[in-house]
Write a protein that holds these residues in place. Structure first.
Motif, PDB file in Angstrom:
ATOM      1  N   LEU A 201       1.140  -1.658   0.033  1.00  0.00           N
ATOM      2  CA  LEU A 201       0.305  -0.353   0.388  1.00  0.00           C
ATOM      3  C   LEU A 201       1.130   1.392  -0.124  1.00  0.00           C
ATOM      4  O   LEU A 201       1.871   1.255   1.316  1.00  0.00           O
ATOM      5  CB  LEU A 201      -1.108  -0.523   0.872  1.00  0.00           C
ATOM      6  N   ARG A 202       1.119   2.423  -1.686  1.00  0.00           N
ATOM      7  CA  ARG A 202       1.802   3.407  -1.385  1.00  0.00           C
ATOM      8  C   ARG A 202       0.586   4.276  -1.167  1.00  0.00           C
ATOM      9  O   ARG A 202       0.146   4.285  -2.438  1.00  0.00           O
ATOM     10  CB  ARG A 202       2.904   3.164  -2.608  1.00  0.00           C
ATOM     11  N   SER A 203       0.861   5.670  -0.661  1.00  0.00           N
ATOM     12  CA  SER A 203       0.313   7.006  -0.926  1.00  0.00           C
ATOM     13  C   SER A 203       1.507   7.614  -0.762  1.00  0.00           C
ATOM     14  O   SER A 203       2.337   7.298  -1.349  1.00  0.00           O
ATOM     15  CB  SER A 203      -0.746   7.276   0.499  1.00  0.00           C
ATOM     16  N   ASP A 204       0.800   9.228  -1.971  1.00  0.00           N
ATOM     17  CA  ASP A 204       1.495  10.104  -2.397  1.00  0.00           C
ATOM     18  C   ASP A 204       2.912   9.781  -3.640  1.00  0.00           C
ATOM     19  O   ASP A 204       3.861   9.305  -3.015  1.00  0.00           O
ATOM     20  CB  ASP A 204       2.151  11.056  -0.939  1.00  0.00           C
ATOM     21  N   VAL A 205       2.000   8.558  -4.395  1.00  0.00           N
ATOM     22  CA  VAL A 205       3.231   7.853  -5.660  1.00  0.00           C
ATOM     23  C   VAL A 205       3.739   9.774  -6.233  1.00  0.00           C
ATOM     24  O   VAL A 205       4.787   9.098  -6.736  1.00  0.00           O
ATOM     25  CB  VAL A 205       2.623   7.053  -6.278  1.00  0.00           C
ATOM     26  N   ASP A 206       3.450  10.404  -6.478  1.00  0.00           N
ATOM     27  CA  ASP A 206       3.386  11.202  -6.992  1.00  0.00           C
ATOM     28  C   ASP A 206       4.385  12.048  -6.250  1.00  0.00           C
ATOM     29  O   ASP A 206       5.211  13.275  -6.941  1.00  0.00           O
ATOM     30  CB  ASP A 206       2.766  12.779  -7.312  1.00  0.00           C
ATOM     31  N   GLY A 207       4.912  12.667  -5.181  1.00  0.00           N
ATOM     32  CA  GLY A 207       5.843  13.165  -4.474  1.00  0.00           C
ATOM     33  C   GLY A 207       5.511  14.720  -3.948  1.00  0.00           C
ATOM     34  O   GLY A 207       5.743  15.426  -3.927  1.00  0.00           O
ATOM     35  N   THR A 208       3.970  14.997  -4.521  1.00  0.00           N
ATOM     36  CA  THR A 208       4.050  16.325  -4.255  1.00  0.00           C
ATOM     37  C   THR A 208       2.783  15.977  -2.631  1.00  0.00           C
ATOM     38  O   THR A 208       2.391  15.482  -2.979  1.00  0.00           O
ATOM     39  CB  THR A 208       2.519  16.006  -5.405  1.00  0.00           C
ATOM     40  N   PRO A 209       2.855  16.515  -1.779  1.00  0.00           N
ATOM     41  CA  PRO A 209       2.557  16.763  -0.534  1.00  0.00           C
ATOM     42  C   PRO A 209       1.525  17.447  -0.317  1.00  0.00           C
ATOM     43  O   PRO A 209       1.382  18.754  -0.721  1.00  0.00           O
ATOM     44  CB  PRO A 209       4.262  17.452   0.226  1.00  0.00           C
ATOM     45  N   ASP A 210       0.589  17.160   0.316  1.00  0.00           N
ATOM     46  CA  ASP A 210      -0.976  17.653   0.712  1.00  0.00           C
ATOM     47  C   ASP A 210      -1.217  16.827   1.731  1.00  0.00           C
ATOM     48  O   ASP A 210      -0.936  15.572   2.301  1.00  0.00           O
ATOM     49  CB  ASP A 210      -1.531  17.332   0.028  1.00  0.00           C
ATOM     50  N   PHE A 211      -2.232  17.679   2.029  1.00  0.00           N
ATOM     51  CA  PHE A 211      -2.953  16.928   3.744  1.00  0.00           C
ATOM     52  C   PHE A 211      -3.150  14.731   3.396  1.00  0.00           C
ATOM     53  O   PHE A 211      -3.364  14.914   4.268  1.00  0.00           O
ATOM     54  CB  PHE A 211      -4.278  17.199   4.066  1.00  0.00           C
ATOM     55  N   TYR A 212      -3.505  14.956   2.064  1.00  0.00           N
ATOM     56  CA  TYR A 212      -4.336  14.057   2.078  1.00  0.00           C
ATOM     57  C   TYR A 212      -3.566  12.377   2.172  1.00  0.00           C
ATOM     58  O   TYR A 212      -3.797  11.289   1.508  1.00  0.00           O
ATOM     59  CB  TYR A 212      -4.997  13.835   1.199  1.00  0.00           C
ATOM     60  N   ASP A 213      -2.069  12.537   2.200  1.00  0.00           N
ATOM     61  CA  ASP A 213      -1.263  11.796   1.668  1.00  0.00           C
ATOM     62  C   ASP A 213      -1.161  10.500   2.829  1.00  0.00           C
ATOM     63  O   ASP A 213      -0.212  10.683   3.323  1.00  0.00           O
ATOM     64  CB  ASP A 213       0.762  12.383   1.865  1.00  0.00           C
ATOM     65  N   LYS A 214      -2.094  10.134   3.168  1.00  0.00           N
ATOM     66  CA  LYS A 214      -2.010   9.016   4.541  1.00  0.00           C
ATOM     67  C   LYS A 214      -3.052   7.122   3.732  1.00  0.00           C
ATOM     68  O   LYS A 214      -3.359   7.417   2.051  1.00  0.00           O
ATOM     69  CB  LYS A 214      -2.563   9.743   5.193  1.00  0.00           C
ATOM     70  N   ILE A 215      -2.258   6.994   4.792  1.00  0.00           N
ATOM     71  CA  ILE A 215      -3.018   5.486   4.289  1.00  0.00           C
ATOM     72  C   ILE A 215      -3.747   5.430   5.418  1.00  0.00           C
ATOM     73  O   ILE A 215      -3.499   5.156   7.309  1.00  0.00           O
ATOM     74  CB  ILE A 215      -2.234   3.706   4.763  1.00  0.00           C
ATOM     75  N   TYR A 216      -5.251   5.323   5.489  1.00  0.00           N
ATOM     76  CA  TYR A 216      -6.371   5.495   6.924  1.00  0.00           C
ATOM     77  C   TYR A 216      -6.888   3.288   6.846  1.00  0.00           C
ATOM     78  O   TYR A 216      -7.324   3.204   5.639  1.00  0.00           O
ATOM     79  CB  TYR A 216      -7.690   6.091   6.384  1.00  0.00           C
ATOM     80  N   PHE A 217      -7.245   3.383   7.982  1.00  0.00           N
ATOM     81  CA  PHE A 217      -7.885   2.048   8.501  1.00  0.00           C
ATOM     82  C   PHE A 217      -8.743   1.904   9.175  1.00  0.00           C
ATOM     83  O   PHE A 217      -8.975   2.784   9.809  1.00  0.00           O
ATOM     84  CB  PHE A 217      -6.529   0.733   8.814  1.00  0.00           C
ATOM     85  N   GLU A 218      -9.998   1.858   8.670  1.00  0.00           N
ATOM     86  CA  GLU A 218     -11.516   1.822   9.164  1.00  0.00           C
ATOM     87  C   GLU A 218     -11.136   0.368  11.043  1.00  0.00           C
ATOM     88  O   GLU A 218     -10.063  -0.231  10.570  1.00  0.00           O
ATOM     89  CB  GLU A 218     -12.674   1.126   8.066  1.00  0.00           C
ATOM     90  N   ALA A 219     -11.771   0.950  11.708  1.00  0.00           N
ATOM     91  CA  ALA A 219     -11.779  -0.143  12.812  1.00  0.00           C
ATOM     92  C   ALA A 219     -11.890  -1.463  12.443  1.00  0.00           C
ATOM     93  O   ALA A 219     -13.139  -2.016  11.795  1.00  0.00           O
ATOM     94  CB  ALA A 219     -12.543   0.850  14.262  1.00  0.00           C
ATOM     95  N   ASN A 220     -11.484  -2.728  12.850  1.00  0.00           N
ATOM     96  CA  ASN A 220     -11.610  -3.630  13.438  1.00  0.00           C
ATOM     97  C   ASN A 220     -11.295  -4.300  11.672  1.00  0.00           C
ATOM     98  O   ASN A 220     -11.655  -5.672  11.766  1.00  0.00           O
ATOM     99  CB  ASN A 220     -13.119  -3.901  13.837  1.00  0.00           C
ATOM    100  N   VAL A 221     -10.243  -3.537  11.110  1.00  0.00           N
ATOM    101  CA  VAL A 221     -10.009  -4.272  10.034  1.00  0.00           C
ATOM    102  C   VAL A 221      -8.824  -4.963  10.329  1.00  0.00           C
ATOM    103  O   VAL A 221      -7.763  -5.089  10.686  1.00  0.00           O
ATOM    104  CB  VAL A 221      -9.639  -3.189   8.459  1.00  0.00           C
ATOM    105  N   VAL A 222      -8.712  -6.359   9.487  1.00  0.00           N
ATOM    106  CA  VAL A 222      -7.546  -7.518   9.056  1.00  0.00           C
ATOM    107  C   VAL A 222      -6.882  -6.763   7.803  1.00  0.00           C
ATOM    108  O   VAL A 222      -7.733  -7.411   6.985  1.00  0.00           O
ATOM    109  CB  VAL A 222      -8.159  -8.470   9.301  1.00  0.00           C
ATOM    110  N   VAL A 223      -6.195  -6.943   7.943  1.00  0.00           N
ATOM    111  CA  VAL A 223      -5.372  -6.877   6.755  1.00  0.00           C
ATOM    112  C   VAL A 223      -3.748  -8.105   6.551  1.00  0.00           C
ATOM    113  O   VAL A 223      -3.230  -8.030   7.701  1.00  0.00           O
ATOM    114  CB  VAL A 223      -4.237  -4.934   6.473  1.00  0.00           C
ATOM    115  N   ASP A 224      -4.064  -9.067   5.694  1.00  0.00           N
ATOM    116  CA  ASP A 224      -3.169 -10.154   5.603  1.00  0.00           C
ATOM    117  C   ASP A 224      -2.835 -10.712   4.738  1.00  0.00           C
ATOM    118  O   ASP A 224      -3.610 -11.011   3.149  1.00  0.00           O
ATOM    119  CB  ASP A 224      -4.304 -11.399   5.545  1.00  0.00           C
TER     120      ASP A 224
END
Length: 301
Positions: A201-224
Motif C-alpha cells: 500500500l503506497r500513498s503520495d506516489v506523485d511526491g507532491t505533499p498534501d493533507f491526504y497523503d496517508k493510509i487510513y484503516f477503518e476499525a477492526n479491519v484485518v490486513v493479511d
C-alpha cells in the motif's frame, strides 16, 4: 492491423491478426472472437476523451461467449466496460485505463459515468498481471480474485494506480498479490488480503505533499498478506480503531503508524509451516514511530 472510426464492431466470423490496434471515439464492440496471434492488442474505445470527457460514449463491449485474445499485452482505454465474454492475455499483462478521468469502480457496485468492472467481468480476464488506472478515484467493493467459484478467473498480480484515492469498501477484497499506488489517500474500510504474494500500500506516489497523503484503516479491519506487507505513506498511517496487520514474510512500516485501538502485528503468520525461512521480520524505518495512544500493542515474530 489498425482500425479507426467513430465506432467499430467485429461481427459474424472470428478474425485473426498478427497484432492489432483499434481506436474509436464512440465505442468498440466485439460480437465475434478476435485473436492477435503474434503480438499485442490495443483498444481505445474513447479516443476523443480529451475533447468530450463527459459524453460517456466510449464503451468497450464484449458479447457473451466471445473471446478477445492477445499474444502480448492487452491494453484497454475506455469510458466503461460491458463484458459477458472473455479477455485473454495469458502470459502477459492486461492494462485497463479510465479514459476520461471519472473514476473506476470494481466489484458489484455501479456508478454512472465511471468505468465499472464487476466481479463477473474481472472473472472473465486472464493474464499474468493486471494494472487498472485512473486519474481519479478507484473504489473497490468486495472483489475476490481468483474467484473460488471460477477456476479460470484472473489469478495474477494486481496493481491499482490512482491519481487521487484508492478506497476499499463494503466487504473483504482478496487478490493473489496486490500493489496499490495512489497520488493521495489509501483507505482500507474492509478486510484486505492476498493469497500468494505481497500486499503493498503506497500513498503520495506523485511526491507532491498534501493533507491526504496517508493510509487510513477503518476499525477492526484485518490486513493479511501471504507475502510481505508494506505500508508506505509520506503522511503516515492511521487507524480508526483496532487493527490486525498480518504477513507471512514480514511487515514493513516506512513512516509513522498511529493506532486508536489495539494494534496486533504478526510478521510471520506461516511460522508453523516454515520454521526456517527467517522472513518474518517487523521493520520500522528510521525516523518512523509506532504508537497506539495508550491502547494495547501485540507483536508476534
Amino acid at each position: 492491423a489498425t482500425g479507426n472510426g467513430s465506432s467499430i464492431e467485429f461481427n459474424n466470423q472470428a478474425s485473426s491478426f498478427n497484432a492489432l490496434a483499434v481506436s474509436a471515439t464512440d465505442g468498440v464492440t466485439f460480437n465475434a472472437d478476435v485473436f492477435a496471434s503474434s503480438g499485442s492488442l490495443s483498444i481505445n474505445a474513447d479516443a476523443d476523451s480529451d475533447e468530450n470527457a463527459s459524453d460517456n460514449n466510449g464503451t468497450l463491449t464484449v458479447a457473451s461467449s466471445v473471446t478477445v485474445t492477445a499474444s502480448g499485452n492487452l491494453s484497454i482505454i475506455a469510458n466503461d466496460l460491458v463484458s459477458e465474454g472473455n479477455l485473454d492475455a495469458s502470459g502477459f499483462e492486461i492494462l485497463i485505463q479510465d479514459s476520461d478521468g471519472s473514476g473506476v469502480v470494481m466489484g458489484n457496485q455501479f456508478i454512472g459515468g465511471w468505468l465499472n468492472l464487476s466481479q463477473t467481468e474481472l472473472d472473465g480476464m486472464a493474464a499474468d498481471a493486471m494494472t487498472i488506472s485512473s486519474n481519479a478515484r478507484i473504489n473497490v467493493y468486495g472483489v475476490t480474485l481468483p474467484n473460488p467459484g471460477d477456476p479460470d478467473s484472473f489469478s495474477g498480480a494486481m496493481t491499482l494506480d490512482s491519481g487521487t484515492y484508492v478506497l476499499f469498501y463494503s466487504s473483504e477484497s482478496t487478490f493473489a498479490s496486490l500493489t496499490v499506488e495512489a497520488d493521495d489517500l489509501v483507505y482500507v474500510g474492509a478486510n484486505l488480503s492476498t493469497t500468494t504474494g505481497d500486499l503493498i500500500l503506497r500513498s503520495d506516489v506523485d511526491g507532491t505533499p498534501d493533507f491526504y497523503d496517508k493510509i487510513y484503516f477503518e476499525a477492526n479491519v484485518v490486513v493479511d498478506s501471504a507475502g510481505e506487507l508494506l505500508l508506505d505513506a509520506s503522511g503516515g498511517s492511521e487507524t480508526f480503531g483496532a487493527i490486525d496487520l498480518l504477513a507471512a514474510d514480514g511487515v514493513t512500516i516506512n513512516q509513522s503508524f498511529t493506532g486508536t485501538g489495539k494494534v496486533k502485528i504478526d510478521a510471520d503468520t506461516d511460522s508453523d509451516a516454515n520454521t526456517s525461512d527467517d522472513s518474518g521480520t517487523l521493520t520500522i524505518a528510521s525516523g518512523a514511530t509506532l504508537a497506539t495512544n495508550g491502547n494495547a500493542l501485540e507483536i508476534r515474530l
